[in-house]
Design a protein around this motif. Sequence first.
Motif, mmCIF file in Angstrom:
data_model
loop_
_atom_site.group_PDB
_atom_site.id
_atom_site.type_symbol
_atom_site.label_atom_id
_atom_site.label_comp_id
_atom_site.label_asym_id
_atom_site.label_seq_id
_atom_site.Cartn_x
_atom_site.Cartn_y
_atom_site.Cartn_z
ATOM 1 N N ASP A 1 3.697 32.903 85.878
ATOM 2 C CA ASP A 1 3.290 33.615 87.081
ATOM 3 C C ASP A 1 1.803 33.964 87.004
ATOM 4 O OD1 ASP A 1 5.966 33.611 87.855
ATOM 5 O OD2 ASP A 1 6.346 35.605 87.036
ATOM 6 N N SER A 2 1.170 34.115 88.161
ATOM 7 C CA SER A 2 -0.221 34.549 88.224
ATOM 8 C C SER A 2 -0.259 36.037 88.560
ATOM 9 C CB SER A 2 -0.982 33.764 89.293
ATOM 10 O OG SER A 2 -1.017 32.406 88.965
ATOM 11 N N TYR A 3 -0.991 36.792 87.742
ATOM 12 C CA TYR A 3 -1.078 38.242 87.912
ATOM 13 C C TYR A 3 -2.517 38.672 88.151
ATOM 14 C CZ TYR A 3 3.684 39.471 86.577
ATOM 15 O OH TYR A 3 5.040 39.636 86.555
ATOM 16 N N GLU B 1 6.752 28.188 89.173
ATOM 17 C CA GLU B 1 7.944 27.343 89.203
ATOM 18 C C GLU B 1 8.671 27.459 87.860
ATOM 19 O OE1 GLU B 1 8.857 22.576 89.256
ATOM 20 O OE2 GLU B 1 7.056 23.308 90.228
ATOM 21 N N THR B 2 9.997 27.436 87.894
ATOM 22 C CA THR B 2 10.796 27.491 86.679
ATOM 23 C C THR B 2 10.771 26.122 86.000
ATOM 24 O OG1 THR B 2 12.221 29.141 87.668
ATOM 25 C CG2 THR B 2 13.076 28.003 85.754
ATOM 26 N N VAL B 3 10.360 26.096 84.723
ATOM 27 C CA VAL B 3 10.262 24.855 83.967
ATOM 28 C C VAL B 3 10.810 25.068 82.565
ATOM 29 C CG1 VAL B 3 8.274 23.930 85.237
ATOM 30 C CG2 VAL B 3 7.900 25.383 83.259
ATOM 31 N N ILE B 4 10.999 23.966 81.846
ATOM 32 C CA ILE B 4 11.397 24.022 80.450
ATOM 33 C C ILE B 4 10.172 23.683 79.616
ATOM 34 C CG2 ILE B 4 12.862 22.985 78.688
ATOM 35 C CD1 ILE B 4 14.900 22.443 80.903
ATOM 36 N N ILE B 5 9.785 24.606 78.709
ATOM 37 C CA ILE B 5 8.614 24.415 77.863
ATOM 38 C C ILE B 5 9.071 24.432 76.409
ATOM 39 C CG2 ILE B 5 6.365 25.323 77.179
ATOM 40 C CD1 ILE B 5 6.177 26.645 79.924
ATOM 41 N N VAL C 1 6.064 20.133 78.919
ATOM 42 C CA VAL C 1 6.617 20.829 80.075
ATOM 43 C C VAL C 1 7.494 19.847 80.836
ATOM 44 C CG1 VAL C 1 6.043 22.025 82.215
ATOM 45 C CG2 VAL C 1 4.586 22.300 80.215
ATOM 46 N N SER C 2 8.705 20.264 81.133
ATOM 47 C CA SER C 2 9.644 19.421 81.850
ATOM 48 C C SER C 2 10.248 20.220 82.988
ATOM 49 C CB SER C 2 10.745 18.934 80.905
ATOM 50 O OG SER C 2 11.721 18.234 81.622
ATOM 51 N N SER C 3 10.326 19.621 84.153
ATOM 52 C CA SER C 3 10.904 20.321 85.298
ATOM 53 C C SER C 3 12.395 20.063 85.422
ATOM 54 C CB SER C 3 10.202 19.902 86.587
ATOM 55 O OG SER C 3 10.384 18.523 86.800
ATOM 56 N N GLU C 4 12.932 19.141 84.609
ATOM 57 C CA GLU C 4 14.354 18.850 84.718
ATOM 58 C C GLU C 4 15.174 19.998 84.137
ATOM 59 O OE1 GLU C 4 15.728 16.258 80.924
ATOM 60 O OE2 GLU C 4 14.541 15.225 82.430
ATOM 61 N N MET C 5 16.274 20.282 84.801
ATOM 62 C CA MET C 5 17.141 21.370 84.372
ATOM 63 C C MET C 5 18.249 20.771 83.518
ATOM 64 S SD MET C 5 15.661 23.894 85.704
ATOM 65 C CE MET C 5 16.824 25.185 85.476
ATOM 66 N N SER C 6 18.038 20.751 82.210
ATOM 67 C CA SER C 6 19.045 20.177 81.318
ATOM 68 C C SER C 6 19.963 21.269 80.796
ATOM 69 C CB SER C 6 18.366 19.463 80.156
ATOM 70 O OG SER C 6 17.635 20.390 79.396
ATOM 71 N N SER C 7 21.090 20.866 80.311
ATOM 72 C CA SER C 7 22.078 21.792 79.775
ATOM 73 C C SER C 7 21.572 22.397 78.475
ATOM 74 C CB SER C 7 23.379 21.037 79.568
ATOM 75 O OG SER C 7 23.957 21.318 78.355
ATOM 76 N N PRO C 8 21.901 23.656 78.180
ATOM 77 C CA PRO C 8 21.429 24.268 76.943
ATOM 78 C C PRO C 8 22.104 23.701 75.698
ATOM 79 C CG PRO C 8 22.828 25.787 78.122
ATOM 80 C CD PRO C 8 22.650 24.588 78.993
ATOM 81 N N TYR C 9 23.173 22.977 75.872
ATOM 82 C CA TYR C 9 23.884 22.402 74.736
ATOM 83 C C TYR C 9 23.920 20.887 74.886
ATOM 84 C CZ TYR C 9 25.301 27.190 74.378
ATOM 85 O OH TYR C 9 25.277 28.547 74.301
ATOM 86 N N TYR C 10 23.889 20.207 73.789
ATOM 87 C CA TYR C 10 23.898 18.745 73.807
ATOM 88 C C TYR C 10 25.305 18.250 73.560
ATOM 89 C CZ TYR C 10 23.403 14.000 72.240
ATOM 90 O OH TYR C 10 23.554 12.660 72.092
ATOM 91 N N ALA C 11 25.777 17.357 74.411
ATOM 92 C CA ALA C 11 27.070 16.704 74.209
ATOM 93 C C ALA C 11 26.806 15.224 74.006
ATOM 94 C CB ALA C 11 27.961 16.908 75.430
ATOM 95 N N PRO C 12 27.198 14.645 72.865
ATOM 96 C CA PRO C 12 26.928 13.233 72.622
ATOM 97 C C PRO C 12 27.602 12.338 73.640
ATOM 98 C CG PRO C 12 27.843 14.304 70.661
ATOM 99 C CD PRO C 12 27.889 15.281 71.776
ATOM 100 N N GLN C 13 27.037 11.170 73.857
ATOM 101 C CA GLN C 13 27.599 10.224 74.811
ATOM 102 C C GLN C 13 28.950 9.746 74.319
ATOM 103 O OE1 GLN C 13 24.734 7.121 75.169
ATOM 104 N NE2 GLN C 13 23.259 8.398 76.213
ATOM 105 N N ALA C 14 29.891 9.618 75.256
ATOM 106 C CA ALA C 14 31.233 9.162 74.898
ATOM 107 C C ALA C 14 31.183 7.719 74.430
ATOM 108 C CB ALA C 14 32.157 9.296 76.100
#
Length: 108
Positions: free
Chosen positions: A35-37, A52-56, A63-76
């Motif tokens: 934020d700018s103050y 803007e809400t980002v993942i840093i 910096v990534s704008s994608e909203m990824s899950s906080p937990y990783y689940a391996p590919q089936a």
Amino acid sequence: MFLIVGIAPKTKILDHTPRICPACGLAQARLKRVDSYFNLFFIPLIRVKKGETVIICDRCESVSSEMSSPYYAPQAGKNLKCNSCGGPLDGKFRYCPHCGKPVILKIS
């Protein structure tokens, strides 16, 4: 008398849950907003602009704008594991999110 005023960025952590960084693959990314103050004598007083809400990532600072899950689940169907610690991995990771060592994949 003089005043020291200005506008400066301030980073706010919205969620302390570690997330998988899309760039380095480590679980050291956090959901943040910059934020700018309006500052008076280097003290943030009034928010001028909501960022803007980002993942840093704390490690690689990407910096990534994608909203990824906080937990990783391996590919089936694919059981990729780290050669050092045996933790589950995704094939695109360069570092293990569990032990932090460079990835050497083995299929089990």
